[in-house]
Every structure is written in structure tokens, then in C-alpha cells.
Write a protein that holds these residues in place. Sequence first.
Motif, PDB file in Angstrom:
ATOM      1  N   GLN A 144      44.241  23.787  52.710  1.00 16.82           N
ATOM      2  CA  GLN A 144      44.264  23.881  51.042  1.00 16.82           C
ATOM      3  C   GLN A 144      43.091  24.730  50.278  1.00 16.82           C
ATOM      4  OE1 GLN A 144      44.078  19.569  49.735  1.00 16.82           O
ATOM      5  NE2 GLN A 144      46.587  19.353  49.326  1.00 16.82           N
ATOM      6  N   LYS A 145      42.044  24.518  51.097  1.00 18.26           N
ATOM      7  CA  LYS A 145      40.507  25.251  51.084  1.00 18.26           C
ATOM      8  C   LYS A 145      41.185  27.014  50.468  1.00 18.26           C
ATOM      9  CE  LYS A 145      36.681  26.320  52.585  1.00 18.26           C
ATOM     10  NZ  LYS A 145      35.283  26.021  53.153  1.00 18.26           N
ATOM     11  N   ASP A 146      41.451  27.077  52.259  1.00 23.82           N
ATOM     12  CA  ASP A 146      41.773  28.118  52.506  1.00 23.82           C
ATOM     13  C   ASP A 146      42.974  29.019  51.352  1.00 23.82           C
ATOM     14  OD1 ASP A 146      39.552  28.253  54.491  1.00 23.82           O
ATOM     15  OD2 ASP A 146      41.382  27.943  56.491  1.00 23.82           O
ATOM     16  N   GLU A 147      43.945  28.423  51.240  1.00 19.26           N
ATOM     17  CA  GLU A 147      45.160  28.879  50.460  1.00 19.26           C
ATOM     18  C   GLU A 147      43.970  28.643  48.850  1.00 19.26           C
ATOM     19  OE1 GLU A 147      48.928  29.800  49.903  1.00 19.26           O
ATOM     20  OE2 GLU A 147      48.129  29.768  51.460  1.00 19.26           O
ATOM     21  N   ILE A 148      43.657  28.001  48.857  1.00 20.71           N
ATOM     22  CA  ILE A 148      42.672  28.235  46.792  1.00 20.71           C
ATOM     23  C   ILE A 148      42.415  29.909  47.302  1.00 20.71           C
ATOM     24  CG2 ILE A 148      41.320  27.257  45.401  1.00 20.71           C
ATOM     25  CD1 ILE A 148      42.333  25.148  46.052  1.00 20.71           C
ATOM     26  N   ILE A 149      41.434  29.536  48.132  1.00 20.56           N
ATOM     27  CA  ILE A 149      40.754  31.091  48.290  1.00 20.56           C
ATOM     28  C   ILE A 149      41.478  32.371  48.392  1.00 20.56           C
ATOM     29  CG2 ILE A 149      38.761  32.334  49.563  1.00 20.56           C
ATOM     30  CD1 ILE A 149      37.718  29.502  50.284  1.00 20.56           C
ATOM     31  N   ALA A 150      42.576  32.176  49.221  1.00 25.00           N
ATOM     32  CA  ALA A 150      43.163  33.244  49.290  1.00 25.00           C
ATOM     33  C   ALA A 150      44.221  33.648  47.751  1.00 25.00           C
ATOM     34  CB  ALA A 150      44.336  33.090  50.498  1.00 25.00           C
ATOM     35  N   LYS A 151      44.781  32.131  47.295  1.00 25.57           N
ATOM     36  CA  LYS A 151      45.223  32.664  46.350  1.00 25.57           C
ATOM     37  C   LYS A 151      44.545  33.450  45.358  1.00 25.57           C
ATOM     38  CE  LYS A 151      49.388  29.662  46.733  1.00 25.57           C
ATOM     39  NZ  LYS A 151      50.292  30.916  46.581  1.00 25.57           N
ATOM     40  N   PHE A 152      42.793  32.979  44.626  1.00 25.84           N
ATOM     41  CA  PHE A 152      42.453  33.300  44.325  1.00 25.84           C
ATOM     42  C   PHE A 152      41.767  34.603  44.093  1.00 25.84           C
ATOM     43  CE2 PHE A 152      37.619  33.466  41.992  1.00 25.84           C
ATOM     44  CZ  PHE A 152      38.672  33.586  41.257  1.00 25.84           C
ATOM     45  N   SER A 153      42.017  35.167  45.652  1.00 23.90           N
ATOM     46  CA  SER A 153      40.975  36.402  45.799  1.00 23.90           C
ATOM     47  C   SER A 153      42.633  37.809  45.662  1.00 23.90           C
ATOM     48  CB  SER A 153      41.267  36.530  47.848  1.00 23.90           C
ATOM     49  OG  SER A 153      40.574  35.314  47.905  1.00 23.90           O
ATOM     50  N   ARG A 154      43.695  37.088  45.003  1.00 25.59           N
ATOM     51  CA  ARG A 154      44.585  38.429  44.911  1.00 25.59           C
ATOM     52  C   ARG A 154      44.336  38.073  43.183  1.00 25.59           C
ATOM     53  NH1 ARG A 154      48.583  34.745  47.237  1.00 25.59           N
ATOM     54  NH2 ARG A 154      48.212  35.012  49.453  1.00 25.59           N
ATOM     55  N   LEU A 155      43.888  37.037  42.695  1.00 25.06           N
ATOM     56  CA  LEU A 155      43.889  37.370  41.831  1.00 25.06           C
ATOM     57  C   LEU A 155      42.050  38.422  41.409  1.00 25.06           C
ATOM     58  CD1 LEU A 155      43.729  33.099  39.941  1.00 25.06           C
ATOM     59  CD2 LEU A 155      45.430  34.787  39.910  1.00 25.06           C
ATOM     60  N   LYS A 156      41.741  38.354  42.441  1.00 23.32           N
ATOM     61  CA  LYS A 156      40.230  38.910  41.611  1.00 23.32           C
ATOM     62  C   LYS A 156      40.297  40.533  42.195  1.00 23.32           C
ATOM     63  CE  LYS A 156      36.913  37.492  44.794  1.00 23.32           C
ATOM     64  NZ  LYS A 156      35.915  37.367  45.913  1.00 23.32           N
ATOM     65  N   LEU A 157      41.847  40.496  42.364  1.00 22.86           N
ATOM     66  CA  LEU A 157      41.776  42.385  42.650  1.00 22.86           C
ATOM     67  C   LEU A 157      42.373  43.122  41.934  1.00 22.86           C
ATOM     68  CD1 LEU A 157      43.550  42.097  45.781  1.00 22.86           C
ATOM     69  CD2 LEU A 157      41.176  42.765  45.589  1.00 22.86           C
ATOM     70  N   ARG A 158      42.444  42.475  40.354  1.00 22.23           N
ATOM     71  CA  ARG A 158      43.226  42.901  39.329  1.00 22.23           C
ATOM     72  C   ARG A 158      42.499  42.517  38.147  1.00 22.23           C
ATOM     73  NH1 ARG A 158      45.220  39.411  36.049  1.00 22.23           N
ATOM     74  NH2 ARG A 158      46.668  37.036  37.080  1.00 22.23           N
ATOM     75  N   GLU A 159      42.650  44.341  36.790  1.00 27.62           N
ATOM     76  CA  GLU A 159      42.133  43.879  36.185  1.00 27.62           C
ATOM     77  C   GLU A 159      42.836  42.210  35.611  1.00 27.62           C
ATOM     78  OE1 GLU A 159      42.161  45.822  31.487  1.00 27.62           O
ATOM     79  OE2 GLU A 159      42.680  47.102  33.193  1.00 27.62           O
ATOM     80  N   ILE A 160      41.834  40.995  34.364  1.00 27.91           N
ATOM     81  CA  ILE A 160      41.955  39.744  33.952  1.00 27.91           C
ATOM     82  C   ILE A 160      41.937  40.415  32.560  1.00 27.91           C
ATOM     83  CG2 ILE A 160      41.128  37.917  32.497  1.00 27.91           C
ATOM     84  CD1 ILE A 160      38.984  38.153  34.800  1.00 27.91           C
ATOM     85  N   LYS A 161      43.332  40.031  31.965  1.00 29.27           N
ATOM     86  CA  LYS A 161      44.271  39.737  30.559  1.00 29.27           C
ATOM     87  C   LYS A 161      43.778  39.222  29.514  1.00 29.27           C
ATOM     88  CE  LYS A 161      47.382  42.378  32.682  1.00 29.27           C
ATOM     89  NZ  LYS A 161      47.052  43.690  33.243  1.00 29.27           N
ATOM     90  N   GLU A 162      44.436  39.243  29.109  1.00 35.75           N
ATOM     91  CA  GLU A 162      44.223  38.369  27.603  1.00 35.75           C
ATOM     92  C   GLU A 162      44.607  37.301  27.793  1.00 35.75           C
ATOM     93  OE1 GLU A 162      42.535  37.890  24.714  1.00 35.75           O
ATOM     94  OE2 GLU A 162      41.871  40.381  24.867  1.00 35.75           O
ATOM     95  N   VAL A 163      43.499  35.643  27.506  1.00 32.03           N
ATOM     96  CA  VAL A 163      44.735  34.456  27.971  1.00 32.03           C
ATOM     97  C   VAL A 163      46.232  33.993  28.362  1.00 32.03           C
ATOM     98  CG1 VAL A 163      44.539  32.112  27.652  1.00 32.03           C
ATOM     99  CG2 VAL A 163      41.990  32.905  27.478  1.00 32.03           C
ATOM    100  N   ASN A 164      46.588  34.419  26.791  1.00 28.76           N
ATOM    101  CA  ASN A 164      48.162  34.461  26.414  1.00 28.76           C
ATOM    102  C   ASN A 164      49.189  35.412  27.945  1.00 28.76           C
ATOM    103  OD1 ASN A 164      46.787  35.980  25.171  1.00 28.76           O
ATOM    104  ND2 ASN A 164      48.971  36.547  23.592  1.00 28.76           N
ATOM    105  N   GLU A 165      48.050  36.518  27.764  1.00 34.44           N
ATOM    106  CA  GLU A 165      49.246  37.649  28.971  1.00 34.44           C
ATOM    107  C   GLU A 165      48.698  36.832  30.216  1.00 34.44           C
ATOM    108  OE1 GLU A 165      48.569  41.805  28.363  1.00 34.44           O
ATOM    109  OE2 GLU A 165      47.581  40.901  26.625  1.00 34.44           O
TER     110      GLU A 165
END
Length: 66
Positions: free
Chosen positions: A2-23
Motif C-alpha cells: 500500500q505504501k508504494d502505491e500511495i507514493i506512486a499515486k501521489f507522485s503523479r499529483l506532484k507532476l502537475r499544477e495544483i488547482k483550486e480546491v473545487n477544481e
Amino acid sequence: MQKDEIIAKFSRLKLREIKEVNEELDMQDRIDFDRYVLECYWIVDKYDDIKMSLLQMYNIRQSVRD
């Protein structure tokens, strides 16, 4: 693991610009990450409630700012 999967999924989020909360909460990669983390804690059935509560708090905060 699970830890590795969470890190992998979070790594994908880090690659893009963070949007407003609702977006951000409507982005598929964010949905996948959030749901997976909740699955790890056996509370994925609470996803909609948690999302709605977060959006309500965000909207209250925004209205106070304005």
C-alpha cells in the motif's frame, strides 16, 4: 504494498499544477489518490461525505475572505 502505491499515486499529483480546491477534487488523478488512501483505511464509502465537507469548509472560508 500500500505504501508504494500511495507514493506512486501521489507522485503523479506532484507532476502537475495544483488547482483550486473545487477544481482539484474533480481531477481524476486526485480522485484516484483520495479513494485509494480511503480504501487503505477501509473508509472509501465515506469519500462523498468527506469531499462534500471539504468543499463546504472551503466555500465558507472563501465567503469570509470576500
